[in-house]
Write an enzyme that holds these catalytic residues in place. Structure first.
Site, PDB file in Angstrom:
ATOM      1  N   TRP A 140       0.830  -1.213   0.000  1.00  0.00           N
ATOM      2  CA  TRP A 140       0.000   0.000   0.000  1.00  0.00           C
ATOM      3  C   TRP A 140       0.864   1.264   0.000  1.00  0.00           C
ATOM      4  O   TRP A 140       1.880   1.332   0.678  1.00  0.00           O
ATOM      5  CB  TRP A 140      -0.863  -0.010   1.257  1.00  0.00           C
ATOM      6  N   ASP A 143       0.379   9.107   1.028  1.00  0.00           N
ATOM      7  CA  ASP A 143       1.076  10.384   0.816  1.00  0.00           C
ATOM      8  C   ASP A 143       2.540  10.272   0.371  1.00  0.00           C
ATOM      9  O   ASP A 143       3.289   9.444   0.886  1.00  0.00           O
ATOM     10  CB  ASP A 143       1.136  11.174   2.130  1.00  0.00           C
ATOM     11  N   GLN A 159       4.205   7.104   2.277  1.00  0.00           N
ATOM     12  CA  GLN A 159       3.512   6.313   3.295  1.00  0.00           C
ATOM     13  C   GLN A 159       3.328   4.912   2.739  1.00  0.00           C
ATOM     14  O   GLN A 159       2.663   4.726   1.707  1.00  0.00           O
ATOM     15  CB  GLN A 159       2.152   6.950   3.608  1.00  0.00           C
ATOM     16  N   TRP A 167      -4.208   0.206   3.946  1.00  0.00           N
ATOM     17  CA  TRP A 167      -3.451   1.070   4.870  1.00  0.00           C
ATOM     18  C   TRP A 167      -3.055   0.304   6.146  1.00  0.00           C
ATOM     19  O   TRP A 167      -3.834  -0.481   6.671  1.00  0.00           O
ATOM     20  CB  TRP A 167      -4.310   2.286   5.248  1.00  0.00           C
ATOM     21  N   PHE A 199       4.328   8.386  10.248  1.00  0.00           N
ATOM     22  CA  PHE A 199       3.404   9.165   9.424  1.00  0.00           C
ATOM     23  C   PHE A 199       4.184  10.149   8.547  1.00  0.00           C
ATOM     24  O   PHE A 199       5.408  10.206   8.563  1.00  0.00           O
ATOM     25  CB  PHE A 199       2.417   9.914  10.325  1.00  0.00           C
ATOM     26  N   ASP A 265       2.467  15.619  10.436  1.00  0.00           N
ATOM     27  CA  ASP A 265       2.959  15.899   9.085  1.00  0.00           C
ATOM     28  C   ASP A 265       3.878  17.126   9.028  1.00  0.00           C
ATOM     29  O   ASP A 265       3.634  18.078   8.274  1.00  0.00           O
ATOM     30  CB  ASP A 265       1.779  16.069   8.104  1.00  0.00           C
TER      31      ASP A 265
HETATM   32  C1  FRU Z   1      -2.932  12.077   4.944  1.00  0.00           C
HETATM   33  C2  FRU Z   1      -2.606  11.354   6.223  1.00  0.00           C
HETATM   34  C3  FRU Z   1      -1.605  12.135   7.042  1.00  0.00           C
HETATM   35  C4  FRU Z   1      -0.948  11.075   7.860  1.00  0.00           C
HETATM   36  C5  FRU Z   1      -0.914   9.911   6.903  1.00  0.00           C
HETATM   37  C6  FRU Z   1      -1.040   8.573   7.558  1.00  0.00           C
HETATM   38  O1  FRU Z   1      -3.333  11.267   3.915  1.00  0.00           O
HETATM   39  O2  FRU Z   1      -3.782  11.122   6.966  1.00  0.00           O
HETATM   40  O3  FRU Z   1      -2.161  13.182   7.789  1.00  0.00           O
HETATM   41  O4  FRU Z   1       0.327  11.440   8.264  1.00  0.00           O
HETATM   42  O5  FRU Z   1      -1.974  10.106   6.001  1.00  0.00           O
HETATM   43  O6  FRU Z   1      -0.787   7.556   6.658  1.00  0.00           O
END
Ligand code: FRU
Length: 628
Positions: A140, A143, A159, A167, A199, A265
């Site tokens: 998967w 971001d 990510q 996810w 994250f 983030d």
């Molecule tokens: C955005 C988000 C971020 C977080 C990440 C987790 O898509 O929700 O805020 O860091 O994805 O995977």
């Protein structure tokens, strides 16, 4: 070695028994301790334990047991009834290993299919894998993270869940490129640890050695997220050009002063007037600014956001960039990029931005709080942030999906792609400053064949056959459309089954529309054996979405639109990129960008122009076949 293929020599272990504590079979012994815990004993570990996955199953917990306090269990959907695909779980090669698997019943089919292997086959098995957009080899992706340019390489961290195509288990996956188009897949750079998921965040080149890890070390900032510790900002550094990172031993470097739950983030940038590092962090419905000399101690400065843009939505993935207005470097403006979920005009997640000034402490937005400007008008453009260290250019990379359905797209081996990198600039229209997001010029290297079509006066319908060879889907179109007396002018990207992505200018409504209601698979929760549903937020009532999108049928089957008032008018330059499962539209150099996924069951291989209510001109139509 063949591209995308890690040498395949499956281990001889084809089946393993179920009984508790068996005799060693091909080096792998299962010890079922009741129905909730199984220990796997491996005498001399090869590279991988190959794990069978079934996406509808609950997550089991898989942990390499070394006895260290740093041991972390990964959440893995091990197959209970049938196997959909496999993922590799790395073992300490050549050593004795114990893997503990919790929360998977003794009768699950996974026990028959777990194997040991030295290789893992990553050749593509997904019909919808893009031909030229970046995707992970397997697993998967959401971001883009830590985008940074150094020594001729663009680093795209992202990510990443290496243990399944939904996810979970957030790591920073890693790819590098020298041209933003051809990507080389590298090992994940930062792995989930005892502080939690890794994250989103950013990476900078520490030119002045502020953090003390050496001149030009790469320093990454990310959020550690867990139930136990909440969302806290952490740091890691790399001295081998971003291949591996060492986590700062005193993490976290920043926690929320008010106990905020959503605090994540971090985007770090050098602010020259203060000669300090600045960090902007999403803090619920705000973005918070901090500054630091050494990247370790951070001082709170201010916050911006509450009440601005679409309301009330969760702010995520900030960026803060400075750009010249209309190319005039004596007139610089700051742009705050805010990714929001939900809040998209058409439902789910999207990227808005605010233009204004920054005095080193506070950001002041030029427009009233109720003004929203969108970086992209499609439904599949999210978590967009920019590369650092690209002097003179600002290049953004979107994740090409929407949280409403990102987990249930008709894909298995991998899930998640990046839209094309875009170059950002500022333009003025009617006294307002907007961001243009145009496909980077490096995309020209994808062009393989060029076909120029003579100028068309379209009235009714006009069909251009052989858009592609019917097998390859990578196509780029450029054209100038003058609607003249037509009320509607546009074209369908079509296949032999009549599936189509419809793109048109609606002069009466003053919109460019992309309608994907008949584009192929459009009812995602019903696809295959998905047990999914659209993630619909309470405030996004059907009424809300029906009024905002065109032709709304469900959260995927709809049309997205953008106001043509952003353009100069008369003639519109359309630039369209089609890949296996996406359409990206750029109008007039990115004044409008629109990114949408589509899942046609055959490749779109023809182009049918149409008008309503008059005649339109289509000039300079050029069709490029694209490939890597
Ligand atoms: C955005 C988000 C971020 C977080 C990440 C987790 O898509 O929700 O805020 O860091 O994805 O995977």
């Amino acid at each position: 070695m063949e591209k995308n293929f890690i040498r395949l020599t499956w281990a001889l272990t084809l089946s393993v028994g179920l009984a508790a504590c068996q005799a060693p079979q091909n080096n792998l012994v299962f010890e079922h301790q009741g129905d909730t815990l199984t220990l796997l004993h491996i005498e001399k570990a090869p590279k991988y334990l190959i794990l069978p996955i079934q996406e509808s199953c609950n997550e089991g917990q898989v942990k390499l047991v070394t006895g260290s306090p740093a041991d972390v269990a990964m959440d893995i959907r091990l197959a209970v009834d049938s196997v959909e695909y496999y993922v590799p779980f790395e073992l300490p090669e050549g050593e004795r290993a114990t893997v503990a698997i919790a929360r998977v019943g003794e009768k699950a089919v996974c026990w028959e299919h777990i194997q040991l292997a030295d290789t893992f086959d990553t050749r593509n098995t997904d019909y919808y894998r893009p031909e030229y957009h970046h995707t992970p080899l397997f697993g998967w992706m959401n971001d883009a993270n830590g985008l940074v340019y150094k020594d001729g390489e663009y680093h795209l961290y992202y990510q990443y869940n290496p243990y399944g195509s939904k996810w979970g288990n957030m790591h920073w996956g890693h790819s590098v490129s020298r041209d933003l188009i051809h990507w080389q897949h590298l090992k994940p750079a930062i792995a989930r640890d005892t502080l939690g998921h890794i994250f989103s965040g950013s990476t900078v080149v520490d030119h002045l050695n502020s953090a003390g890890y050496g001149e030009d070390a790469l320093v990454a900032f990310y959020t550690s997220a867990s139930d136990a510790h909440g969302q806290i900002q952490c740091m890691a550094y790399s001295k081998d050009n971003g291949r591996t990172y060492t986590k700062y031993e005193k993490n976290p470097i920043l926690t929320p002063f008010d106990g905020l739950k959503d605090f994540r983030d971090p985007k770090v940038f050098w602010y020259e007037p203060a000669k300090k590092w600045y960090m902007i962090v999403s803090a619920d419905k705000n973005m918070r600014f901090y500054s630091s000399d050494d990247m370790k101690e951070w001082t709170y400065l201010s916050q911006f956001g509450e009440g601005y843009g679409v309301q009330p939505n969760q702010f995520e993935c900030p960026d803060f960039i400075q750009l010249p207005v209309d190319g005039d470097t004596s007139r610089m403006k700051w742009v705050m990029i805010v990714n929001i979920n939900p809040g998209c005009m058409f439902g789910g997640s999207a990227t808005e931005y605010f233009v204004g000034d920054f005095d080193g402490k506070t950001f002041r937005c030029d427009t009233k709080p109720n003004v929203t400007k969108w970086l992209d008008y499609g439904k599949d453009h999210y978590a967009t942030v920019c590369f650092s260290n690209t002097a003179g250019r600002t290049i953004a990379v979107p994740w090409m999906s929407n949280w409403q359905y990102a987990n249930i797209t008709p894909i298995r081996q991998y899930r998640g792609a990046n839209a094309l990198p875009r170059e950002l600039s500022l333009y003025t229209k009617d006294g307002e400053i907007y961001v243009a997001a145009d496909a980077v010029k490096e995309t020209e290297s994808l062009r393989q064949k060029t076909k120029k079509v003579e100028n068309l006066a379209v009235k009714g319908e006009y069909q251009v056959e052989h858009l592609t060879d019917g097998v390859k889907s990578g196509v780029e179109l450029e054209m100038d459309i003058t609607p003249a007396s037509a009320q509607t002018v546009g074209f369908d990207l079509m296949n032999g089954k009549g599936e189509k992505a419809r793109i048109y200018l609606d002069m009466k409504a003053g919109r460019i529309v992309m309608d994907r209601t008949e584009s192929g698979i459009t009812d995602l929760p019903k696809w295959g054996n998905n047990k999914g549903s659209y993630d619909v937020h309470v405030k996004e009532t059907d009424e809300h979405r029906k009024t905002l999108s065109v032709n709304y049928q469900n959260d995927f089957a709809l049309g997205t639109w953008a106001p043509l008032s952003l353009c100069e008018g008369q003639t519109y330059h359309l630039h369209v990129f089609v890949d296996k499962c996406s359409v990206e539209i750029f109008v007039d150099g990115g004044r409008i960008a629109m990114t949408n996924l589509v899942f046609p069951t055959e490749v779109y291989d023809s182009l049918r122009f149409f008008t309503e209510g008059g005649e339109a001109q289509v000039e300079n139509l050029t069709i490029y076949q694209l490939g890597l």
